[in-house]
Design an enzyme around this catalytic site. Structure first.
Site, PDB file in Angstrom:
ATOM      1  N   ARG A  92      -1.000 -14.589   4.233  1.00 19.90           N
ATOM      2  CA  ARG A  92      -1.768 -13.908   5.293  1.00 19.90           C
ATOM      3  C   ARG A  92      -1.018 -14.003   6.633  1.00 19.90           C
ATOM      4  O   ARG A  92      -1.039 -13.075   7.432  1.00 19.90           O
ATOM      5  CB  ARG A  92      -3.151 -14.538   5.440  1.00 19.90           C
ATOM      6  CG  ARG A  92      -4.042 -14.339   4.228  1.00 19.90           C
ATOM      7  CD  ARG A  92      -4.711 -13.002   4.181  1.00 19.90           C
ATOM      8  NE  ARG A  92      -5.647 -12.792   5.262  1.00 19.90           N
ATOM      9  CZ  ARG A  92      -6.424 -11.720   5.346  1.00 19.90           C
ATOM     10  NH1 ARG A  92      -6.367 -10.761   4.413  1.00 19.90           N
ATOM     11  NH2 ARG A  92      -7.252 -11.568   6.349  1.00 19.90           N
ATOM     12  N   PHE A 126     -15.130   3.428   7.391  1.00 22.45           N
ATOM     13  CA  PHE A 126     -13.759   3.752   6.962  1.00 22.45           C
ATOM     14  C   PHE A 126     -13.573   3.693   5.449  1.00 22.45           C
ATOM     15  O   PHE A 126     -12.504   4.030   4.944  1.00 22.45           O
ATOM     16  CB  PHE A 126     -12.745   2.843   7.659  1.00 22.45           C
ATOM     17  CG  PHE A 126     -12.929   1.362   7.405  1.00 22.45           C
ATOM     18  CD1 PHE A 126     -12.477   0.779   6.227  1.00 22.45           C
ATOM     19  CD2 PHE A 126     -13.542   0.544   8.356  1.00 22.45           C
ATOM     20  CE1 PHE A 126     -12.633  -0.587   6.003  1.00 22.45           C
ATOM     21  CE2 PHE A 126     -13.706  -0.813   8.143  1.00 22.45           C
ATOM     22  CZ  PHE A 126     -13.263  -1.379   6.947  1.00 22.45           C
ATOM     23  N   LYS A 175       0.834  -1.202   0.000  1.00 22.23           N
ATOM     24  CA  LYS A 175       0.000   0.000   0.000  1.00 22.23           C
ATOM     25  C   LYS A 175       0.879   1.268   0.000  1.00 22.23           C
ATOM     26  O   LYS A 175       2.099   1.188   0.231  1.00 22.23           O
ATOM     27  CB  LYS A 175      -0.918  -0.040   1.221  1.00 22.23           C
ATOM     28  CG  LYS A 175      -1.916  -1.210   1.195  1.00 22.23           C
ATOM     29  CD  LYS A 175      -2.780  -1.194   2.453  1.00 22.23           C
ATOM     30  CE  LYS A 175      -3.726  -2.374   2.490  1.00 22.23           C
ATOM     31  NZ  LYS A 175      -4.605  -2.330   3.685  1.00 22.23           N
ATOM     32  N   GLU A 187      -9.279 -11.119  -7.364  1.00 18.94           N
ATOM     33  CA  GLU A 187      -8.401  -9.955  -7.258  1.00 18.94           C
ATOM     34  C   GLU A 187      -7.310  -9.977  -8.334  1.00 18.94           C
ATOM     35  O   GLU A 187      -6.976  -8.928  -8.896  1.00 18.94           O
ATOM     36  CB  GLU A 187      -7.802  -9.885  -5.850  1.00 18.94           C
ATOM     37  CG  GLU A 187      -8.869  -9.552  -4.816  1.00 18.94           C
ATOM     38  CD  GLU A 187      -8.381  -9.508  -3.374  1.00 18.94           C
ATOM     39  OE1 GLU A 187      -9.170  -9.095  -2.511  1.00 18.94           O
ATOM     40  OE2 GLU A 187      -7.222  -9.910  -3.103  1.00 18.94           O
ATOM     41  N   ASN A 241      -1.699  -0.110   7.363  1.00 17.56           N
ATOM     42  CA  ASN A 241      -1.178  -1.450   7.671  1.00 17.56           C
ATOM     43  C   ASN A 241      -0.365  -2.068   6.529  1.00 17.56           C
ATOM     44  O   ASN A 241      -0.202  -3.281   6.444  1.00 17.56           O
ATOM     45  CB  ASN A 241      -2.296  -2.368   8.172  1.00 17.56           C
ATOM     46  CG  ASN A 241      -3.352  -2.614   7.131  1.00 17.56           C
ATOM     47  OD1 ASN A 241      -3.204  -2.201   5.979  1.00 17.56           O
ATOM     48  ND2 ASN A 241      -4.414  -3.305   7.501  1.00 17.56           N
ATOM     49  N   ARG A 300       3.051  -6.562   9.344  1.00 13.63           N
ATOM     50  CA  ARG A 300       2.315  -5.510  10.056  1.00 13.63           C
ATOM     51  C   ARG A 300       2.799  -5.394  11.501  1.00 13.63           C
ATOM     52  O   ARG A 300       2.886  -4.290  12.054  1.00 13.63           O
ATOM     53  CB  ARG A 300       0.815  -5.808   9.994  1.00 13.63           C
ATOM     54  CG  ARG A 300       0.232  -5.575   8.598  1.00 13.63           C
ATOM     55  CD  ARG A 300      -1.178  -6.135   8.504  1.00 13.63           C
ATOM     56  NE  ARG A 300      -1.846  -5.789   7.248  1.00 13.63           N
ATOM     57  CZ  ARG A 300      -2.986  -6.338   6.848  1.00 13.63           C
ATOM     58  NH1 ARG A 300      -3.580  -7.254   7.595  1.00 13.63           N
ATOM     59  NH2 ARG A 300      -3.537  -5.979   5.702  1.00 13.63           N
ATOM     60  N   THR A 327      -4.945  -7.718  10.848  1.00 18.50           N
ATOM     61  CA  THR A 327      -5.321  -6.446  10.207  1.00 18.50           C
ATOM     62  C   THR A 327      -4.803  -5.238  10.981  1.00 18.50           C
ATOM     63  O   THR A 327      -4.299  -4.282  10.386  1.00 18.50           O
ATOM     64  CB  THR A 327      -6.865  -6.372  10.086  1.00 18.50           C
ATOM     65  OG1 THR A 327      -7.317  -7.524   9.383  1.00 18.50           O
ATOM     66  CG2 THR A 327      -7.301  -5.119   9.348  1.00 18.50           C
TER      67      THR A 327
HETATM   68  P1  IDP Z   1      -7.262  -7.302   5.814  1.00 20.64           P
HETATM   69  O1  IDP Z   1      -6.555  -6.257   4.972  1.00 20.64           O
HETATM   70  O2  IDP Z   1      -6.408  -7.760   6.975  1.00 20.64           O
HETATM   71  O3  IDP Z   1      -7.837  -8.442   4.999  1.00 20.64           O
HETATM   72  P2  IDP Z   1     -10.002  -6.262   6.122  1.00 20.64           P
HETATM   73  O4  IDP Z   1     -10.848  -6.429   7.355  1.00 20.64           O
HETATM   74  O5  IDP Z   1     -10.408  -6.971   4.869  1.00 20.64           O
HETATM   75  O6  IDP Z   1      -8.502  -6.571   6.534  1.00 20.64           O
HETATM   76  O7  IDP Z   1      -9.972  -4.692   5.838  1.00 20.64           O
HETATM   77  C1  IDP Z   1      -9.442  -4.206   4.628  1.00 20.64           C
HETATM   78  C2  IDP Z   1      -8.619  -2.976   4.912  1.00 20.64           C
HETATM   79  O8  IDP Z   1      -9.480  -1.937   5.375  1.00 20.64           O
HETATM   80  C3  IDP Z   1      -7.580  -3.121   6.021  1.00 20.64           C
HETATM   81  O9  IDP Z   1      -6.391  -3.734   5.572  1.00 20.64           O
HETATM   82  C4  IDP Z   1      -7.365  -1.684   6.425  1.00 20.64           C
HETATM   83  O10 IDP Z   1      -6.525  -1.019   5.479  1.00 20.64           O
HETATM   84  C5  IDP Z   1      -8.768  -1.114   6.280  1.00 20.64           C
HETATM   85  N1  IDP Z   1      -9.478  -1.123   7.558  1.00 20.64           N
HETATM   86  C6  IDP Z   1     -10.096  -2.166   8.141  1.00 20.64           C
HETATM   87  N2  IDP Z   1     -10.645  -1.794   9.317  1.00 20.64           N
HETATM   88  C7  IDP Z   1     -10.368  -0.478   9.458  1.00 20.64           C
HETATM   89  C8  IDP Z   1     -10.670   0.495  10.475  1.00 20.64           C
HETATM   90  O11 IDP Z   1     -11.298   0.226  11.493  1.00 20.64           O
HETATM   91  N3  IDP Z   1     -10.196   1.754  10.245  1.00 20.64           N
HETATM   92  C9  IDP Z   1      -9.498   2.106   9.137  1.00 20.64           C
HETATM   93  N4  IDP Z   1      -9.200   1.216   8.175  1.00 20.64           N
HETATM   94  C10 IDP Z   1      -9.625  -0.042   8.330  1.00 20.64           C
END
Ligand code: IDP
Length: 155
Positions: free
Chosen positions: A91, A63, A15, A132, A118, A108, A97
């Site tokens: 993963r 978000f 990212k 994807e 992250n 992370r 996350t």
């Molecule tokens: P992942 O990337 O670990 O699969 P997901 O729950 O699919 O996690 O969320 C996708 C992305 O959305 C996260 O990697 C993060 O960048 C963002 N994200 C998830 N939850 C939050 C939050 O509470 N605040 C801000 N960004 C969030």
């Protein structure tokens, strides 16, 4: 016996924060040295349309607008990696996350402190990975090849 058909592919993206913080080499190194094979790589600015499609499952989350703005704000490194069990293993290498609770030793866990920054995306399941990969890459942008170390990675 390890068969060619056991190979999986996953989609990973470093990212904007990972790129801006100079972690591209460090992040790629972790997948390379684990024993996975790079089959697609591009450095790109992401369009709003692509970012919204990629994060479509989160469209209703509070978000979502900030996440899309962040992803399009600065270049990313989009990648496809191949190998035995690569989807789940990537993963694990990436970590939870929220970087604050991600285990030390994960990307992370080692380099981040905030869920909105992250560093890296990784497909969460084989089916998601296929969707994807098709969203981010054209078939001709993927390179099928066998590294010379392949016979030394799997029996
Ligand atoms: P992942 O990337 O670990 O699969 P997901 O729950 O699919 O996690 O969320 C996708 C992305 O959305 C996260 O990697 C993060 O960048 C963002 N994200 C998830 N939850 C939050 C939050 O509470 N605040 C801000 N960004 C969030």
């Amino acid at each position: 016996m390890f068969l060619e058909t056991d190979l999986e592919r996953t989609f990973l993206a470093i990212k904007p924060d990972g790129v801006q913080r100079g972690l591209v080499g460090e992040i790629i190194r972790r997948f390379e040295t684990k024993g996975f094979t790079l089959v697609g790589l591009k450095f790109m600015k992401v369009s709003k349309e692509l970012a919204e499609k990629h994060y479509d499952v989160h469209r209703e989350r509070p978000f979502f607008p900030g996440l899309v703005e962040f992803i399009i704000s600065s270049p990313v490194v989009a990648m496809v990696w191949e190998g035995e069990g690569v989807v789940a293993a990537a993963r694990k290498i990436i970590g939870a996350t929220n970087p604050l609770t991600a285990e030390p030793g994960t990307i992370r866990g080692d380099f981040g402190v905030n869920v909105g920054r992250n560093l890296i995306h990784g497909s969460d399941a084989q089916e998601t990975a296929q969707t994807e990969i098709a969203l981010w890459f054209k078939e001709e942008e993927l390179v099928a090849w066998q590294p010379h170390s392949a016979p030394w990675l799997s029996e």
